[in-house]
Scaffold this motif. Sequence first.
Motif, short mmCIF file in Angstrom:
data_model
loop_
_atom_site.label_atom_id
_atom_site.label_comp_id
_atom_site.label_asym_id
_atom_site.label_seq_id
_atom_site.Cartn_x
_atom_site.Cartn_y
_atom_site.Cartn_z
N GLN A 111 14.75 0.68 -0.59
CA GLN A 111 14.33 2.08 -0.58
C GLN A 111 13.59 2.47 -1.85
OE1 GLN A 111 18.01 4.12 0.35
NE2 GLN A 111 17.60 4.00 2.55
N ARG A 112 14.01 1.90 -2.97
CA ARG A 112 13.33 2.19 -4.25
C ARG A 112 11.87 1.75 -4.18
NH1 ARG A 112 12.95 0.02 -9.91
NH2 ARG A 112 13.40 -2.05 -9.14
N TRP A 113 11.62 0.58 -3.61
CA TRP A 113 10.25 0.06 -3.52
C TRP A 113 9.42 0.82 -2.50
CZ3 TRP A 113 7.67 -3.86 -6.19
CH2 TRP A 113 8.43 -4.48 -7.19
N THR A 114 9.98 1.07 -1.33
CA THR A 114 9.21 1.75 -0.29
C THR A 114 8.98 3.22 -0.62
OG1 THR A 114 11.21 2.10 1.05
CG2 THR A 114 9.85 0.17 1.56
N ALA A 115 9.89 3.85 -1.33
CA ALA A 115 9.71 5.26 -1.71
C ALA A 115 8.53 5.44 -2.66
CB ALA A 115 10.99 5.80 -2.34
N VAL A 116 8.34 4.51 -3.56
CA VAL A 116 7.23 4.61 -4.52
C VAL A 116 5.89 4.50 -3.80
CG1 VAL A 116 6.10 3.39 -6.43
CG2 VAL A 116 8.55 3.83 -6.51
N LEU A 117 5.84 3.72 -2.74
CA LEU A 117 4.58 3.54 -2.00
C LEU A 117 4.19 4.75 -1.18
CD1 LEU A 117 4.94 -0.14 -0.86
CD2 LEU A 117 3.28 0.77 -2.46
N ALA A 118 5.18 5.57 -0.82
CA ALA A 118 4.93 6.75 0.03
C ALA A 118 4.10 6.35 1.25
CB ALA A 118 4.28 7.86 -0.77
N ALA A 119 2.88 6.89 1.38
CA ALA A 119 2.03 6.58 2.54
C ALA A 119 0.85 5.69 2.17
CB ALA A 119 1.54 7.87 3.17
N GLU A 120 0.94 4.96 1.07
CA GLU A 120 -0.13 4.05 0.66
C GLU A 120 -0.40 3.03 1.77
OE1 GLU A 120 -2.08 3.85 -2.17
OE2 GLU A 120 -1.20 5.75 -2.82
N PRO A 121 -1.66 2.64 1.96
CA PRO A 121 -1.99 1.67 3.01
C PRO A 121 -1.62 0.23 2.62
CG PRO A 121 -3.96 2.28 1.85
CD PRO A 121 -2.85 3.12 1.28
N VAL A 122 -0.34 0.00 2.44
CA VAL A 122 0.18 -1.31 2.06
C VAL A 122 1.01 -1.83 3.22
CG1 VAL A 122 1.66 -2.57 0.44
CG2 VAL A 122 0.22 -0.68 -0.39
N LEU A 123 0.71 -3.05 3.66
CA LEU A 123 1.50 -3.69 4.71
C LEU A 123 2.76 -4.25 4.05
CD1 LEU A 123 1.80 -4.62 7.63
CD2 LEU A 123 0.50 -6.67 7.02
N VAL A 124 3.86 -3.55 4.22
CA VAL A 124 5.13 -3.95 3.61
C VAL A 124 5.85 -4.88 4.58
CG1 VAL A 124 7.33 -3.17 2.66
CG2 VAL A 124 5.26 -1.77 2.35
N VAL A 125 6.07 -6.12 4.12
CA VAL A 125 6.76 -7.12 4.92
C VAL A 125 8.10 -7.38 4.25
CG1 VAL A 125 6.71 -9.48 5.82
CG2 VAL A 125 4.57 -8.17 5.62
N GLY A 126 9.16 -7.20 5.01
CA GLY A 126 10.49 -7.46 4.50
C GLY A 126 10.98 -8.83 4.91
N ASP A 127 11.91 -9.32 4.15
CA ASP A 127 12.44 -10.66 4.36
C ASP A 127 13.84 -10.63 4.98
OD1 ASP A 127 11.89 -13.33 4.24
OD2 ASP A 127 12.43 -13.57 2.13
N SER A 128 14.17 -9.48 5.63
CA SER A 128 15.51 -9.35 6.20
C SER A 128 15.52 -8.24 7.25
CB SER A 128 16.52 -9.01 5.11
OG SER A 128 16.25 -7.73 4.57
N ALA A 129 16.57 -8.23 8.05
CA ALA A 129 16.73 -7.15 9.03
C ALA A 129 16.96 -5.83 8.31
CB ALA A 129 17.90 -7.47 9.96
N GLU A 130 17.59 -5.86 7.17
CA GLU A 130 17.82 -4.63 6.40
C GLU A 130 16.49 -3.99 5.99
OE1 GLU A 130 20.04 -1.60 5.01
OE2 GLU A 130 20.87 -3.34 6.03
N ALA A 131 15.51 -4.80 5.69
CA ALA A 131 14.19 -4.27 5.32
C ALA A 131 13.57 -3.49 6.49
CB ALA A 131 13.26 -5.40 4.90
N PHE A 132 13.81 -3.96 7.69
CA PHE A 132 13.28 -3.29 8.89
C PHE A 132 13.85 -1.88 9.01
CE2 PHE A 132 13.33 -2.62 13.60
CZ PHE A 132 11.95 -2.64 13.79
N ARG A 133 15.11 -1.73 8.63
CA ARG A 133 15.77 -0.42 8.71
C ARG A 133 15.42 0.48 7.54
NH1 ARG A 133 19.67 -4.09 10.71
NH2 ARG A 133 20.62 -4.42 8.67
N ASN A 134 14.75 -0.06 6.52
CA ASN A 134 14.53 0.70 5.30
C ASN A 134 13.07 0.74 4.86
OD1 ASN A 134 17.25 1.62 4.18
ND2 ASN A 134 17.63 -0.45 4.89
N GLY A 135 12.14 0.90 5.78
CA GLY A 135 10.77 1.20 5.42
C GLY A 135 9.76 0.09 5.50
N ALA A 136 10.16 -1.13 5.82
CA ALA A 136 9.18 -2.20 5.97
C ALA A 136 8.41 -2.00 7.28
CB ALA A 136 9.85 -3.57 5.98
N VAL A 137 7.14 -2.35 7.27
CA VAL A 137 6.33 -2.30 8.48
C VAL A 137 6.69 -3.47 9.38
CG1 VAL A 137 3.98 -2.38 9.40
CG2 VAL A 137 4.45 -1.07 7.32
N ILE A 138 6.87 -4.64 8.76
CA ILE A 138 7.23 -5.85 9.49
C ILE A 138 8.41 -6.51 8.77
CG2 ILE A 138 6.47 -8.14 10.26
CD1 ILE A 138 3.60 -7.07 10.21
#
Length: 175
Positions: A111-138
Amino acid sequence: MKRARLLSRLAAALLVMSAVLGVSAAPALDDAQLRAAFIYRFAQFTQWPPPPMREFTYCVAGNAAMQASLQALTAKAHGEASSRLRVLTEPQQAAQCQLLLLGFDERAELQRWTAVLAAEPVLVVGDSAEAFRNGAVIALVAEPNGLAFRINHTEAKRRGLVLSSQMLKLAREVK
């Protein structure tokens, strides 16, 4: 029948990805190389808002094991743009990325990382199921039969990213 077609498509995608990375067959890929191959394909099947990029920046935070595999991607151009890899230590650096791999499992850190990005056009890829629940695009998720991915299409749209329909079809889950 639907599951068999999906697995067939995933197998075909893995063969294409292994060819892109210059390895002879998908089973020869180690976990980090397989994840890097998926990430490379995610970037290829995503459109960023204008203006066109001159340089495509892959970034990684929290996953030192992926650095070497992602470094191999930077030798390949991303369309018209050259590419490079940055290893990030602070969320404020992430706005300079087109694709950010977050290798964290902890909710607060994600959440700390995704909150800083706000709506920036960055493809956020998480390395876990938890990332999917917390702001990752993929999110790349290890499953008993191999690696799968989930897509948060709503989050992609919010960031101004357009994901290929082919990628959406191959995802284990789209929300």
